[in-house]
Design a protein around this motif. Structure first.
Motif: not given
Length: 171
Positions: A65-66, A70-71, A83-84, A143-144
Motif C-alpha cells: 500500500t505504501l 510512493v510509486a 492505517a498501513a 512517506l518518500r
C-alpha cells in the motif's frame, strides 16, 4: 500580463532522477521481500509457521500500500497510509513472539540461523519496529523520505534469515 518563462528542458528531468531512483529501489525491494510470502498451494501444518506467514503477509500488504503510493500507482491517501503504518507498528512488535519457537517445515522460508543467532534476529526486528514508528504517513513527501528505512530493515532481515523459496513450490 506575460506568460511565465518555461523551465529549461533538462531541469525537470534532473529533478525527477532522485525520485526515479527511489521508486526503482522501492519496487525492487518489494519484489525481493515479496518473492511471495503467500503459502499458496503449499501445505503448512504447523500453527506457529502459519502464524508467521500470516504476520509477514500483513506486513507485505501494508508495505505494498505504501509503496504503491510512493510509486504513484495509487493516489496518496493519508488515512490509508496511517492505517498501513499502524499495521506495520503492530506487526513488527510481534515478530520475535511469532519466531520465538523454533519450528521448521519444508515450506517454511525461515532459516535455522534465526534461532542460533537469536540476539541478532531480535535486534533486526527492533530496527524494523523503530522504522515502522518513524514512518511519516502524513504526506507523500514524508512517506518518500521515511519508507526507505522500513524497506531496508525488512530487506536486511530477509537477506540473513529468509530462505529463497523452493523453485518447485509456487509461493
Amino acid at each position: 500580463m506575460t506568460a511565465p518563462s518555461p523551465r529549461p528542458l533538462g531541469a525537470s528531468r534532473l529533478a525527477l532522477r532522485p525520485l526515479a531512483g527511489l521508486v526503482s529501489g522501492l519496487a525492487l525491494c518489494l519484489l525481493m521481500l515479496g518473492a511471495d510470502l503467500n503459502a499458496g498451494s503449499a501445505i503448512i501444518t504447523d500453527k506457529h509457521v502459519r502464524d508467521r506467514l500470516t504476520l509477514m503477509q500483513g506486513q507485505k500488504a501494508a508495505l505494498t500500500t505504501l509503496g504503491d503510493m510512493v510509486a504513484g500507482r495509487r493516489i496518496f491517501n493519508a488515512t490509508q497510509a496511517r492505517a498501513a503504518r499502524r499495521s506495520l507498528i503492530g506487526s513488527t512488535r510481534k515478530i520475535t513472539k511469532r519466531f520465538k519457537k523454533q519450528r521448521m517445515e519444508p515450506n517454511s522460508h525461515a532459516r535455522p540461523e534465526i534461532w542460533s543467532r537469536w540476539q541478532d534476529f531480535t535486534q533486526r526486528a527492533e530496527t524494523a519496529q523503530i522504522a515502522a514508528k518513524e514512518l511519516n504517513a502524513g504526506s507523500l513527501n514524508g512517506l518518500r523520505r521515511s519508507i526507505p528505512a522500513m524497506m531496508q530493515a525488512c530487506h536486511s532481515c530477509h537477506q540473513s534469515y529468509r530462505r529463497t523459496p523452493n523453485q518447485a513450490v509456487t509461493h
